[in-house]
Design an enzyme around this catalytic site. Structure first.
Site, PDB file in Angstrom:
ATOM      1  CB  CYS A   1      -0.891  -0.022   1.263  1.00  0.00           C
ATOM      2  SG  CYS A   1      -1.880   1.464   1.486  1.00  0.00           S
TER       3      CYS A   1
ATOM      4  CB  VAL B   1       0.231   5.650   3.414  1.00  0.00           C
ATOM      5  CG1 VAL B   1       0.441   4.320   4.124  1.00  0.00           C
ATOM      6  CG2 VAL B   1       1.520   6.483   3.403  1.00  0.00           C
TER       7      VAL B   1
ATOM      8  CG  ASN C   1       5.743   3.543  11.919  1.00  0.00           C
ATOM      9  OD1 ASN C   1       6.272   4.377  12.636  1.00  0.00           O
ATOM     10  ND2 ASN C   1       6.397   2.519  11.410  1.00  0.00           N
TER      11      ASN C   1
ATOM     12  CB  SER D   1      10.002  13.004  14.544  1.00  0.00           C
ATOM     13  OG  SER D   1      11.356  13.367  14.667  1.00  0.00           O
TER      14      SER D   1
ATOM     15  CE1 TYR E   1      10.886  12.773   9.032  1.00  0.00           C
ATOM     16  CE2 TYR E   1      11.832  13.984  10.881  1.00  0.00           C
ATOM     17  CZ  TYR E   1      11.320  12.819  10.347  1.00  0.00           C
ATOM     18  OH  TYR E   1      11.236  11.694  11.136  1.00  0.00           O
TER      19      TYR E   1
ATOM     20  CB  SER F   1       5.731  16.518   7.730  1.00  0.00           C
ATOM     21  OG  SER F   1       6.874  15.835   8.218  1.00  0.00           O
ATOM     22  CE  LYS F   2       7.788  12.215  10.924  1.00  0.00           C
ATOM     23  NZ  LYS F   2       6.986  10.981  10.921  1.00  0.00           N
TER      24      LYS F   2
ATOM     25  CB  THR G   1      14.872   2.467  11.653  1.00  0.00           C
ATOM     26  OG1 THR G   1      14.884   3.847  11.288  1.00  0.00           O
ATOM     27  CG2 THR G   1      14.231   2.280  13.014  1.00  0.00           C
TER      28      THR G   1
END
Ligand SMILES: NC(=O)c1ccc[n+]([C@@H]2O[C@H](COP(=O)([O-])OP(=O)(O)OC[C@H]3O[C@@H](n4cnc5c(N)ncnc54)[C@H](O)[C@@H]3O)[C@@H](O)[C@H]2O)c1
Length: 241
Positions: free
Chosen positions: A43, A45, A71, A118, A131, A134-135, A168
């Site tokens: 998918c 998103v 996530n 975040s 970024y 967005s967070k 990660t």
């Protein structure tokens, strides 16, 4: 794994745009829980239809949805509109789809949504302005919709998880040209930030996630996870009025 929908305690639906990552995660889950307990759905998103379809398949297969974790996230100051689409717009869409399924007023059984933000959603990260935006958006949206859910007695809690640097795959490209876009000149700042803050183990983030899911007093809460303070919560005044 980027994005998960979880139905019942032992049944999990995993979503990712990257089928190899998703199938690999499913096979690891299968070894522990058995193949019937987990499904993987490819998918993107950012596609409203694909996301809607993934929720439909999940509820058809597992009958009830109890927990949603939005996530999926990327850092990309080059294609910054896609960064906003993945990190913020899709989180809003995933939250509303989760509410549609779990809303007690429309036949749902209630539940909990965890939106992954975040530390960049609390503090400005100067080598990643979009970024960071967005967070911050995920934090603001989640706190507001959590209040709306409580005020409307929908029976769905919505919380936010704000990890610091975590071990990660995203960390491999933290100072890459694509990640930094027009701010590639700040690559050493990114490297210094990682050196100063350290990198946490994903297991600590998982522990925080479980706390947000299981502690029924948590709604509209913003959890920070860092090497320095472990798991703690950002303090906000509850309302403007
Ligand atoms: N690792 C960190 O240091 C860190 C710190 C704070 C917050 N986060 C956030 O944690 C979340 C998970 O990231 P991660 O650290 O596991 O990174 P990751 O790169 O390992 O995982 C992100 C996943 O999102 C998937 N994805 C990307 N675009 C997608 C799309 N359009 N549709 C569906 N899936 C998509 C990727 O395929 C990947 O599997 C992200 O929201 C990230 O911003 C990570």
């Amino acid at each position: 794994m980027s994005w998960t929908v979880r139905a019942k305690i032992s049944e999990v639906s995993l979503l990712d745009i990257n089928s190899a990552v998703g199938l690999n995660t499913k096979s690891m889950f299968d070894k522990v829980y058995g193949a019937q307990q987990t499904m993987f759905i490819t998918c993107d998103v950012t596609s409203g239809n694909q996301l809607k379809d993934a929720f439909k398949k999940t509820t058809e297969n597992f009958l009830q949805l109890d927990i949603v974790c939005n996530n999926a996230g990327v850092g990309n100051e080059t294609n910054w509109q896609r960064c906003l689409d993945i990190n913020l717009v899709s989180v809003i869409r995933g939250t509303y789809l989760g509410l549609d399924c779990m809303n007690k007023k429309t036949g749902g059984a209630g539940g909990v949504i965890v939106n992954v933000s975040s530390m960049a959603g609390i503090y400005p990260v100067i080598f990643g302005p979009v970024y960071s935006a967005s967070k911050h958006g995920v934090v603001g949206f989640s706190r507001a919709v959590a209040g709306a859910s409580a005020a409307e007695s929908l029976g769905v809690r919505i919380n936010v998880l704000c990890p610091a640097f975590t071990d990660t795959p995203i960390m491999k490209s933290i100072s890459s040209p694509e990640m930094l876009g027009q701010f590639t000149g700040l690559d050493q700042l990114a490297v210094q930030a990682v050196a100063a803050l350290g990198i946490i183990d994903p297991s600590l983030v998982a522990e925080g996630f479980l706390q947000l899911v299981t502690d029924e007093t948590k709604n509209g809460d913003v959890m920070k996870v860092s090497k320095q303070k472990g798991i703690d919560y950002e303090k906000y005044s509850k309302s403007l009025w």
